[in-house]
Design a protein around this motif. Structure first.
Motif, PDB file in Angstrom:
ATOM      1  N   GLN A 126      51.668  33.503  28.188  1.00 31.42           N
ATOM      2  CA  GLN A 126      52.417  34.289  29.158  1.00 31.42           C
ATOM      3  C   GLN A 126      51.971  35.747  29.155  1.00 31.42           C
ATOM      4  OE1 GLN A 126      56.444  33.528  27.914  1.00 31.42           O
ATOM      5  NE2 GLN A 126      56.621  31.656  29.130  1.00 31.42           N
ATOM      6  N   SER A 127      51.654  36.279  27.992  1.00 32.43           N
ATOM      7  CA  SER A 127      51.217  37.669  27.893  1.00 32.43           C
ATOM      8  C   SER A 127      49.861  37.882  28.548  1.00 32.43           C
ATOM      9  CB  SER A 127      51.160  38.101  26.423  1.00 32.43           C
ATOM     10  OG  SER A 127      52.444  38.092  25.842  1.00 32.43           O
ATOM     11  N   VAL A 128      48.989  36.912  28.425  1.00 32.68           N
ATOM     12  CA  VAL A 128      47.694  36.986  29.100  1.00 32.68           C
ATOM     13  C   VAL A 128      47.917  37.077  30.607  1.00 32.68           C
ATOM     14  CG1 VAL A 128      45.617  35.666  29.646  1.00 32.68           C
ATOM     15  CG2 VAL A 128      46.361  35.879  27.272  1.00 32.68           C
ATOM     16  N   ASP A 129      48.803  36.241  31.145  1.00 35.06           N
ATOM     17  CA  ASP A 129      49.117  36.290  32.577  1.00 35.06           C
ATOM     18  C   ASP A 129      49.683  37.652  32.973  1.00 35.06           C
ATOM     19  OD1 ASP A 129      48.282  33.739  33.200  1.00 35.06           O
ATOM     20  OD2 ASP A 129      50.265  32.836  33.015  1.00 35.06           O
ATOM     21  N   LEU A 130      50.612  38.162  32.168  1.00 38.20           N
ATOM     22  CA  LEU A 130      51.259  39.428  32.500  1.00 38.20           C
ATOM     23  C   LEU A 130      50.260  40.574  32.484  1.00 38.20           C
ATOM     24  CD1 LEU A 130      54.244  40.376  33.091  1.00 38.20           C
ATOM     25  CD2 LEU A 130      54.171  41.348  30.793  1.00 38.20           C
ATOM     26  N   LEU A 131      49.350  40.551  31.538  1.00 33.76           N
ATOM     27  CA  LEU A 131      48.357  41.616  31.448  1.00 33.76           C
ATOM     28  C   LEU A 131      47.394  41.582  32.627  1.00 33.76           C
ATOM     29  CD1 LEU A 131      47.531  43.972  29.746  1.00 33.76           C
ATOM     30  CD2 LEU A 131      46.204  42.446  28.294  1.00 33.76           C
ATOM     31  N   ARG A 132      47.107  40.397  33.120  1.00 32.74           N
ATOM     32  CA  ARG A 132      46.269  40.290  34.321  1.00 32.74           C
ATOM     33  C   ARG A 132      46.987  40.843  35.546  1.00 32.74           C
ATOM     34  NH1 ARG A 132      43.538  34.422  34.790  1.00 32.74           N
ATOM     35  NH2 ARG A 132      43.028  35.365  36.816  1.00 32.74           N
ATOM     36  N   LEU A 133      48.304  40.694  35.588  1.00 39.52           N
ATOM     37  CA  LEU A 133      49.077  41.195  36.723  1.00 39.52           C
ATOM     38  C   LEU A 133      49.264  42.709  36.659  1.00 39.52           C
ATOM     39  CD1 LEU A 133      50.827  40.787  39.237  1.00 39.52           C
ATOM     40  CD2 LEU A 133      52.756  40.261  37.713  1.00 39.52           C
ATOM     41  N   TYR A 134      49.525  43.238  35.462  1.00 38.79           N
ATOM     42  CA  TYR A 134      49.847  44.659  35.304  1.00 38.79           C
ATOM     43  C   TYR A 134      48.855  45.342  34.349  1.00 38.79           C
ATOM     44  CZ  TYR A 134      54.480  43.441  37.237  1.00 38.79           C
ATOM     45  OH  TYR A 134      55.513  43.005  38.035  1.00 38.79           O
ATOM     46  N   PRO A 135      47.567  45.366  34.679  1.00 37.42           N
ATOM     47  CA  PRO A 135      46.611  45.946  33.729  1.00 37.42           C
ATOM     48  C   PRO A 135      46.840  47.428  33.463  1.00 37.42           C
ATOM     49  CG  PRO A 135      45.571  45.571  35.864  1.00 37.42           C
ATOM     50  CD  PRO A 135      46.903  44.886  35.905  1.00 37.42           C
ATOM     51  N   PHE A 136      47.357  48.178  34.450  1.00 41.96           N
ATOM     52  CA  PHE A 136      47.553  49.610  34.274  1.00 41.96           C
ATOM     53  C   PHE A 136      48.821  49.934  33.485  1.00 41.96           C
ATOM     54  CE2 PHE A 136      45.049  49.969  38.420  1.00 41.96           C
ATOM     55  CZ  PHE A 136      43.858  50.205  37.742  1.00 41.96           C
ATOM     56  N   ALA A 137      49.651  48.907  33.219  1.00 49.54           N
ATOM     57  CA  ALA A 137      50.870  49.133  32.438  1.00 49.54           C
ATOM     58  C   ALA A 137      50.654  48.890  30.952  1.00 49.54           C
ATOM     59  CB  ALA A 137      51.992  48.229  32.944  1.00 49.54           C
ATOM     60  N   ALA A 138      49.484  48.384  30.596  1.00 45.30           N
ATOM     61  CA  ALA A 138      49.209  48.048  29.199  1.00 45.30           C
ATOM     62  C   ALA A 138      48.609  49.224  28.452  1.00 45.30           C
ATOM     63  CB  ALA A 138      48.271  46.854  29.123  1.00 45.30           C
TER      64      ALA A 138
END
Length: 490
Positions: free
Chosen positions: A78-90
């Motif tokens: 799930q974290s991999v998916d989220l990071l792909r969606l919000y790369p600038f928030a990481a």
């Protein structure tokens, strides 16, 4: 049935209401609107994603020794998916896991799970090369023995670390190694910036013609239509009472999800927990730190301590004791009379209004004191801002549950029950699949990881919006900035 067939032929005619604009509601609104589904997002507050103190990606659940291995594997994907969606928030910086001498556990107990997570991460990369968002799989974690740490302590911290060893220098230099068991473990557990995540959601939804965003909007009542094929929502916006009808309802009201269930007469077992993190400024520190987690037994005086860095010497602090992050009577359960667990009025007042200055000072100082046995020079830190706080829901009755998604009642109602931000895309997938199964969407509308509007937003726009949100919420601008130098540094 004719109405449903029409919707299947024309998916854009399906009107979806989402109640709650936290990370779950905002992300699902983003997801559905990017698929061309018409969404109205109703949020009580003035902006999106303003809830519990998000600060971790949770890429593998490594901050929680007590959760199951399966939950950890789920959180990784799930974290991999989220990071792909919000790369600038990481915040692309690693996290150090440390086991104190007083703790009953050992670092080596963590290794079997870490090896499985490493293998699973490589499997995800093999499945899709775009899943390589946590660096190389062989660098997912690394062990540091005391001898290496003592050698690293002789070096000066770098402002642009290029290796895991370079990231470890400030830990080796300033942490009291006599207080810890070895090895220390560094994992690719990245930060997740609350203000930048909010900025990403807001800018994307504002750009999308399929989403109507209603902030400062209070839902007063929801009833099913006479045909039971739609929902009628009474709400208030800007002091004006309004009403609208929707084909599908998503309850993403966070810790207030039970209020919506009660309006509809639906039962649900859930917990609600109030938590807070504290902001300190360590003006003597000009080093670029990784995050550091000192394990401990939750709810005891030696509860886990978390040290999360931001630029400018700011740190977000957790201490998993009832005197710091946790609160006496801060965990409550639903009952037979209501699906909404009832937090004490003192917690609701904190959420809806403000903390007393005395409590801010007292609890922030306790959080500083909780870290200073491990980082002695941190004792010079001072209060940096008001706490980051909120309440989270946990479906069912198990407080340790971290990987949760969505539940359904009938064909047209979904509850988003995410505990951690990383679960939101899985929830959206399940909602779309259920809509298709109920013939509310055409079969060719498939769950997706392609979000052109969201991924087309510039980093500069996100920076500006994140800073604006930090100012509006009365936090230092540093909390809207990334601590890491760049992705490659991890």
């Amino acid at each position: 049935m004719a109405e449903e067939k029409k919707q299947a032929d024309h998916p854009n005619s399906l009107n979806v209401a989402i109640v709650g604009g936290g990370i779950a509601g905002a992300s699902i609104a983003l997801y559905l609107s990017e698929l061309g589904i018409n969404v109205s997002l109703l949020e009580k507050g003035p902006s999106l994603v303003n809830g519990p103190p998000i600060c971790h990606l949770h890429a593998g659940g490594n901050l929680y020794r007590e959760i199951s291995e399966q939950q950890c594997l789920t959180l990784l994907a799930q974290s991999v998916d989220l990071l792909r969606l919000y790369p600038f928030a990481a915040d692309y910086r690693p996290t150090v896991l440390a086991v104190p001498e007083h703790d009953s556990g050992t670092p080596l107990q963590l290794l079997p799970r870490l090896h499985k997570l490493q293998s699973e991460y490589q499997r995800l990369i093999d499945q899709d090369s775009k899943n390589k968002v946590l660096g190389d799989s062989q660098d997912y974690f690394r062990l540091f023995e005391r001898e290496e740490l003592e050698a690293l302590a002789l070096q000066e911290p770098l402002q642009n670390p290029q290796s895991l060893a370079q990231w470890m220098i400030p830990v080796a230099k300033y942490v009291d190694l006599d207080k810890l068991k070895f090895p220390l473990i560094m994992v690719q557990e990245y930060g997740l910036n609350l203000f930048r995540l909010s900025a990403s959601c807001t800018l994307s939804l504002q750009e999308n013609d399929h989403c109507q965003l209603f902030t400062n909007t209070t839902v007063n009542n929801i009833v099913a239509s006479e045909s039971k094929q739609s929902w009628i929502i009474d709400y208030q916006q800007g002091g004006i009472n309004k009403q609208a009808e929707f084909d599908y309802l998503i309850n993403a009201a966070g810790f207030r999800s039970g209020v919506i269930d009660d309006m509809l007469g639906f039962k649900r077992d859930r917990l609600v927990e109030f938590k807070a993190a504290y902001v300190a400024r360590w003006s003597d520190c000009n080093s670029l730190w990784p995050e550091v987690v000192f394990f401990g037994e939750r709810g005891t005086p030696n509860g886990m301590a978390q040290f999360t860095p931001y630029p400018g010497g700011y740190f977000q602090l957790h201490g998993m004791t009832e005197d710091i992050t946790l609160f006496e009577q801060g965990l409550v359960a639903s009952n037979e009379q209501s699906a909404q667990p009832r937090l004490a009025d003192k917690f609701i007042h904190k959420i809806d209004f403000q903390w007393s200055e005395e409590e801010i000072i007292e609890r922030t100082q306790r959080s500083i004191n909780h870290l200073t046995p491990y980082i002695p020079s941190f004792q010079s830190a001072q209060i940096g801002a008001k706490p980051l706080f909120g309440a989270q829901q946990i479906p069912g009755g198990e407080p340790s549950l971290r990987a949760a998604t969505v539940s359904f009642v009938g064909a047209r109602y979904a509850r988003c029950e995410t505990v951690k931000a990383s679960s939101v895309l899985t929830s959206a997938d399940e909602i779309v699949e259920q809509m298709i199964a109920q013939n509310l969407l055409a079969a060719e509308i498939k769950p997706s990881r392609y979000f052109p509007i969201t991924q087309g937003i510039s980093e500069q726009a996100i920076n500006e919006q994140a800073e604006k949100l930090a100012q509006q919420r009365h936090y230092p601008l540093s909390l809207a900035h990334l601590n890491s130098a760049k992705h490659s540094a991890a």
